[in-house]
Design an enzyme around this catalytic site. Sequence first.
Site, PDB file in Angstrom:
ATOM      1  N   ARG A 147       0.849  -1.188   0.000  1.00 37.26           N
ATOM      2  CA  ARG A 147       0.000   0.000   0.000  1.00 37.26           C
ATOM      3  C   ARG A 147       0.884   1.237   0.000  1.00 37.26           C
ATOM      4  O   ARG A 147       2.001   1.225   0.523  1.00 37.26           O
ATOM      5  CB  ARG A 147      -0.900   0.014   1.243  1.00 37.26           C
ATOM      6  CG  ARG A 147      -1.812  -1.206   1.346  1.00 37.26           C
ATOM      7  CD  ARG A 147      -2.571  -1.218   2.664  1.00 37.26           C
ATOM      8  NE  ARG A 147      -3.433  -2.384   2.777  1.00 37.26           N
ATOM      9  CZ  ARG A 147      -3.067  -3.556   3.293  1.00 37.26           C
ATOM     10  NH1 ARG A 147      -1.822  -3.702   3.763  1.00 37.26           N
ATOM     11  NH2 ARG A 147      -3.904  -4.573   3.347  1.00 37.26           N
TER      12      ARG A 147
ATOM     13  N   TYR B  78      -8.914 -11.200  -7.343  1.00 40.96           N
ATOM     14  CA  TYR B  78      -8.091 -11.017  -8.534  1.00 40.96           C
ATOM     15  C   TYR B  78      -8.167 -12.193  -9.498  1.00 40.96           C
ATOM     16  O   TYR B  78      -7.724 -12.089 -10.630  1.00 40.96           O
ATOM     17  CB  TYR B  78      -6.623 -10.816  -8.142  1.00 40.96           C
ATOM     18  CG  TYR B  78      -6.398  -9.687  -7.178  1.00 40.96           C
ATOM     19  CD1 TYR B  78      -6.544  -8.367  -7.585  1.00 40.96           C
ATOM     20  CD2 TYR B  78      -6.057  -9.934  -5.858  1.00 40.96           C
ATOM     21  CE1 TYR B  78      -6.364  -7.334  -6.700  1.00 40.96           C
ATOM     22  CE2 TYR B  78      -5.865  -8.900  -4.969  1.00 40.96           C
ATOM     23  CZ  TYR B  78      -6.013  -7.608  -5.392  1.00 40.96           C
ATOM     24  OH  TYR B  78      -5.833  -6.588  -4.509  1.00 40.96           O
TER      25      TYR B  78
ATOM     26  N   LYS C 101      -1.894  -3.197   8.017  1.00 36.78           N
ATOM     27  CA  LYS C 101      -3.086  -2.954   8.821  1.00 36.78           C
ATOM     28  C   LYS C 101      -3.016  -3.762  10.109  1.00 36.78           C
ATOM     29  O   LYS C 101      -2.537  -4.885  10.132  1.00 36.78           O
ATOM     30  CB  LYS C 101      -4.335  -3.342   8.026  1.00 36.78           C
ATOM     31  CG  LYS C 101      -4.630  -2.409   6.855  1.00 36.78           C
ATOM     32  CD  LYS C 101      -5.929  -2.773   6.182  1.00 36.78           C
ATOM     33  CE  LYS C 101      -6.276  -1.782   5.074  1.00 36.78           C
ATOM     34  NZ  LYS C 101      -7.553  -2.121   4.412  1.00 36.78           N
TER      35      LYS C 101
ATOM     36  N   HIS D  47      -2.987  -9.488   2.953  1.00 40.15           N
ATOM     37  CA  HIS D  47      -4.430  -9.640   3.142  1.00 40.15           C
ATOM     38  C   HIS D  47      -4.702 -10.552   4.334  1.00 40.15           C
ATOM     39  O   HIS D  47      -4.107 -11.628   4.454  1.00 40.15           O
ATOM     40  CB  HIS D  47      -5.074 -10.261   1.898  1.00 40.15           C
ATOM     41  CG  HIS D  47      -5.182  -9.319   0.748  1.00 40.15           C
ATOM     42  ND1 HIS D  47      -5.261  -9.738  -0.560  1.00 40.15           N
ATOM     43  CD2 HIS D  47      -5.226  -7.963   0.706  1.00 40.15           C
ATOM     44  CE1 HIS D  47      -5.346  -8.686  -1.357  1.00 40.15           C
ATOM     45  NE2 HIS D  47      -5.334  -7.601  -0.608  1.00 40.15           N
TER      46      HIS D  47
ATOM     47  N   ARG E  49      -1.260  -1.450  -7.074  1.00 35.66           N
ATOM     48  CA  ARG E  49      -1.225  -2.620  -6.178  1.00 35.66           C
ATOM     49  C   ARG E  49      -2.041  -3.763  -6.779  1.00 35.66           C
ATOM     50  O   ARG E  49      -1.600  -4.918  -6.793  1.00 35.66           O
ATOM     51  CB  ARG E  49      -1.770  -2.207  -4.808  1.00 35.66           C
ATOM     52  CG  ARG E  49      -1.958  -3.326  -3.791  1.00 35.66           C
ATOM     53  CD  ARG E  49      -2.326  -2.687  -2.451  1.00 35.66           C
ATOM     54  NE  ARG E  49      -2.999  -3.583  -1.529  1.00 35.66           N
ATOM     55  CZ  ARG E  49      -2.382  -4.399  -0.686  1.00 35.66           C
ATOM     56  NH1 ARG E  49      -1.065  -4.473  -0.678  1.00 35.66           N
ATOM     57  NH2 ARG E  49      -3.076  -5.158   0.145  1.00 35.66           N
TER      58      ARG E  49
ATOM     59  N   HIS F 251      -3.421   2.428  -5.451  1.00 37.46           N
ATOM     60  CA  HIS F 251      -4.100   1.168  -5.153  1.00 37.46           C
ATOM     61  C   HIS F 251      -4.340   0.378  -6.438  1.00 37.46           C
ATOM     62  O   HIS F 251      -4.327  -0.861  -6.431  1.00 37.46           O
ATOM     63  CB  HIS F 251      -5.408   1.416  -4.421  1.00 37.46           C
ATOM     64  CG  HIS F 251      -5.785   0.307  -3.494  1.00 37.46           C
ATOM     65  ND1 HIS F 251      -5.033  -0.015  -2.380  1.00 37.46           N
ATOM     66  CD2 HIS F 251      -6.816  -0.590  -3.518  1.00 37.46           C
ATOM     67  CE1 HIS F 251      -5.581  -1.049  -1.752  1.00 37.46           C
ATOM     68  NE2 HIS F 251      -6.663  -1.413  -2.423  1.00 37.46           N
TER      69      HIS F 251
END
Length: 333
Positions: free
Chosen positions: A183, A314, A207, A305, A282, A279
Amino acid sequence: MNEETTAAWVEEIISDFGEYLKANRGFSPHSLRAYLGDLRELLDFLDPQSLESPQTVSESLSDPRTIRSWLGQLSRHGASRATLARRIASFRTFSAWAQKHGVLTRDSGAKLRSPKPDNALPTVLSEADAAKLLDAARKQAHGESTADDAENPAGKAGTPSKSRAVALRDWALLEMLYATGVRVSELTGLKLGDVNRSEATIRVLGKGNKERIAPYGIPAGLALEKYLEQGRPELISAEKPQPDWVFLGVKGGRLDSRLVRGMLHRMTAIAGVPDLGPHGLRHTAATHLLNGGADLRSVQEILGHASLATTQRYTHLSVDRLRQVYLQAHPRA
């Protein structure tokens, strides 16, 4: 109790909730702003009678009908499924915390269910377009075209050497964003000690304050080396303490992620490729990894993730590629 006292109470609750998100949930500044912004939006939705006192505010937010009415208004005004899902996640987190701390009489968000995501992905560049974008950044860094000084569009960086330093930095940024799939906030938060140049990896804080290691390839390594050796020293300010951030702004401090977004939008125009933000780059990296044969678990680990379901978004792009290969190669296609 007057309006000022109620408003002060509300601000105290928002502040306490924000401290909880930072200390206990490890929220990034961006996520923190988003969740608190959602809460303020809900409070703005309440009718005047509900804002007369802390008790009326609590009663209103404890009523699931109030929350459903707010979400319904958002939906009628065109909010996407992703937007509604984020609002629901924000309120569920708040209501659980608020009920536990006696702010609400019940956890009114406990039974809220998020809408199914539409799985819409942002623009993804083809491999050829990604190569064109990075080549345009490389040419600017080597002086083969006019440097795009994102922070000083009028050429106010001060010296040609500083303008070139910005171009070298931007080249390294784009190469690293595409190579690692991190990110933009993770990359601008990178410190010198997080880069292992001998192993060609970076350590990023994602995160929830979760650390992970992301590898990068030879082209990104070359751009990073050039920036660290020739560009970054020009951006260090003699008036400030020695910075620890890898990517610096023209004033010698940590680079703002918003400047990276602006730079990327301009660079896509220069390269003549579809416009996208960090993004989107990414997503491009993830798609190209899967197209190249990487397994889903490895891509999940690289991207950071928490759920494999997020990475699976994806796969439909890669399935399109597999179908093309099948149609070309199978005798009975």
